[in-house]
Design an enzyme around this catalytic site. Structure first.
Site, mmCIF file in Angstrom:
data_model
loop_
_atom_site.group_PDB
_atom_site.id
_atom_site.type_symbol
_atom_site.label_atom_id
_atom_site.label_comp_id
_atom_site.label_asym_id
_atom_site.label_seq_id
_atom_site.Cartn_x
_atom_site.Cartn_y
_atom_site.Cartn_z
ATOM 1 N N TYR A 144 37.372 35.735 39.629
ATOM 2 C CA TYR A 144 36.812 37.031 39.254
ATOM 3 C C TYR A 144 37.476 38.124 40.090
ATOM 4 C CZ TYR A 144 33.386 40.827 38.669
ATOM 5 O OH TYR A 144 32.772 42.032 38.412
ATOM 6 N N ASP A 239 43.096 38.329 46.331
ATOM 7 C CA ASP A 239 41.857 39.080 46.215
ATOM 8 C C ASP A 239 40.869 38.476 47.203
ATOM 9 O OD1 ASP A 239 39.529 40.339 45.600
ATOM 10 O OD2 ASP A 239 39.618 39.967 43.444
ATOM 11 N N LYS A 267 33.131 44.021 50.037
ATOM 12 C CA LYS A 267 32.014 43.281 50.629
ATOM 13 C C LYS A 267 31.932 43.420 52.168
ATOM 14 C CE LYS A 267 31.302 40.765 46.472
ATOM 15 N NZ LYS A 267 32.240 40.225 45.522
HETATM 16 C C1 LIG Z 1 32.905 41.008 44.329
HETATM 17 C C2 LIG Z 1 34.310 40.801 43.957
HETATM 18 C C3 LIG Z 1 35.069 41.774 43.277
HETATM 19 C C4 LIG Z 1 34.465 43.043 42.771
HETATM 20 O O1 LIG Z 1 34.005 43.862 43.796
HETATM 21 P P1 LIG Z 1 32.944 45.013 43.440
HETATM 22 O O2 LIG Z 1 32.717 45.699 44.745
HETATM 23 O O3 LIG Z 1 31.754 44.324 42.891
HETATM 24 O O4 LIG Z 1 33.605 45.905 42.438
HETATM 25 C C5 LIG Z 1 36.397 41.523 43.055
HETATM 26 N N1 LIG Z 1 36.976 40.397 43.474
HETATM 27 C C6 LIG Z 1 36.295 39.442 44.126
HETATM 28 C C7 LIG Z 1 36.998 38.220 44.591
HETATM 29 C C8 LIG Z 1 34.938 39.610 44.377
HETATM 30 O O5 LIG Z 1 34.254 38.645 45.011
#
Ligand SMILES: *Cc1c(COP(=O)(O)O)cnc(C)c1O
Length: 432
Positions: A144, A239, A267
């Site tokens: 994701y 990511d 995060k």
């Molecule tokens: C949470 C997450 C996102 C998206 O971040 P948001 O702050 O919710 O837009 C993208 N990539 C990864 C791996 C994530 O865990």
């Protein structure tokens, strides 16, 4: 009615907010029932509007490494509020955070702050396309990357090059610029690079996929991927929105020794405030405006309150360096959880990495007993998880309201919290 106030707030909310929530998973659709409305939180606990308390293993989906209302973060934020909460110009707070990150993470030579993980991914992809002069992005099914259009795509029927939109409103044209390959399938990855290598601007990956369960990959996955990308002249984007500063200070990149060209964060770096960041090689980041032609901006970017919260969070993590403590606690907890499964005669495996863990219910059919891609998740997992979720909720333990989301431990979780989870789980499984 046990959750009378939550029920009534949800009814009101559904009238004026799509599905009653501001992010889909919060609606409890994955587990059924009505979401509990939380009014406050401290340490490892939540309190809802009906005054029920829960041990929180969702922790706002990962940002709260220190738990809710960590006193040091609270104090820093309170002081910051008295200085003003948005300046819209250069300020010293983001500089301090940027210096802390770049001085301690070698492959992060330059960094830009944004407001979410999605924004960070969106910008990193733009930089990769600009710097390579190529248009295609390769991603993995089961990873994701936020809700940017080009990442809301799924593999078509069998062929990697036939990606299609995975959300209404994403055009087929945008989807066609993304290649989707399965996790745990190096043969297909090689094939896609053979066919399309020269068109691929970047391969983006969650270096430990943690948004569709915790899909642990084989050790050679990242190094192979990196080799293939290098050979094709494609960039590697890690990511690390969920894994950054959580797996280790330098995220999975530090742990695996595989160095990305660009990396995205979110995060943990905001400590619970809206912060995202992207960065990496200086020559790539110099493409970003105003030093280069890649446009990216934000009215509230590097907001001083959020920067202060992030800085206080990271400073405390760095000073206390509690990664190994947290990891061994997670390991013990995972063993205790699996014991509960054995006791109840229900197949239950915990996959874990650092302070992340994911309970898998049902019989795993793979040879080595690991679930490495979404297709390997047992069919009965979701049904059992939903029952367990609601039983735990009634017993004061809050897990993510989805069978496909991981659980998080924080510094604030203590023995009593683990015990409450395993005891409640024992009772839940006993009733199934
Ligand atoms: C949470 C997450 C996102 C998206 O971040 P948001 O702050 O919710 O837009 C993208 N990539 C990864 C791996 C994530 O865990």
């Amino acid at each position: 009615m046990r959750n009378q106030k939550s029920e009534s707030l949800f009814e009101r909310s559904k009238k004026i907010v799509p599905g009653g929530v501001h992010s889909p998973v919060r609606a409890f659709k994955g587990v059924g029932g009505t979401p509990v409305f939380i009014q406050s939180a401290r340490g490892a606990e939540l309190e809802d509007v009906d005054s029920h308390r829960y041990v929180d293993f969702c922790m706002s989906w990962g940002p709260l490494m220190l738990g809710h209302q960590d006193p040091e973060v609270l104090e820093s934020v309170q002081a910051a509020l008295h200085r003003g909460w948005s300046f819209g110009t250069a300020e010293p707070y983001s500089l301090e955070l940027a210096e802390l990150m770049t001085q301690t993470i070698p492959w992060l030579q330059k960094v830009r702050f944004v407001n979410s993980g999605t924004e960070a991914v969106m910008a990193a992809l733009r930089v990769a396309r600009a710097a390579t002069g190529r248009s295609k992005i390769l991603k993995f099914d089961g990873c994701y990357h936020g809700h940017v259009d080009s990442m809301l795509v799924k593999a078509g029927s069998g062929l990697a090059e036939m990606a299609s939109p995975d959300s209404a409103g994403v055009s087929a044209q945008v989807a066609s610029e993304t290649l989707v390959v399965p996790l745990d399938d190096l043969a297909q990855l090689r094939q896609v690079f053979e066919l399309h290598g020269k068109e691929i601007a970047a391969v983006i990956v969650e270096p430990i996929p943690a948004n569709n369960g915790l899909l642990l990959q084989r050790p050679e996955f990242l190094s192979e991927l990196s080799k293939l990308a290098k050979k094709a002249g494609s960039l590697v984007i890690f990511d690390e929105v969920i894994t950054g500063f959580r797996m280790a200070w330098g995220g999975v990149a530090e742990k695996s020794g595989v160095v990305p060209d660009l990396v995205t964060y979110g995060k943990v770096i905001g400590g619970g405030f809206p912060v995202g960041a992207y960065g990496g090689r200086a020559d790539l980041m110099d493409w970003v405006a105003p030093s280069g032609p890649v446009y990216q901006a934000g009215t509230l970017s590097a907001n001083p309150i959020a920067m202060t919260a992030g800085l206080a969070t990271l400073k405390k993590i760095r000073r206390e360096n509690f990664y190994s403590t947290l990891e061994s606690r997670t390991e013990v907890l995972a063993q205790e959880i699996e014991k509960m499964g054995q006791k109840a005669g229900i197949p239950l495996k915990v996959q874990r990495a650092a302070s992340l863990f994911w309970c898998i219910f049902g019989k795993i059919q793979t040879e080595d007993g690991f679930v490495r891609h979404p297709g390997q998740i047992p069919e009965e997992h979701k049904g059992i998880y939903s029952k367990v979720f609601h039983s735990l909720l009634d017993q004061g333990v809050y897990l993510a309201p989805s069978a496909f989301e991981v659980s998080f431990l924080s510094r604030a979780h203590q023995e009593e919290h683990y015990n409450r989870l395993t005891e409640a789980l024992g009772r839940a499984l006993g009733k199934i």
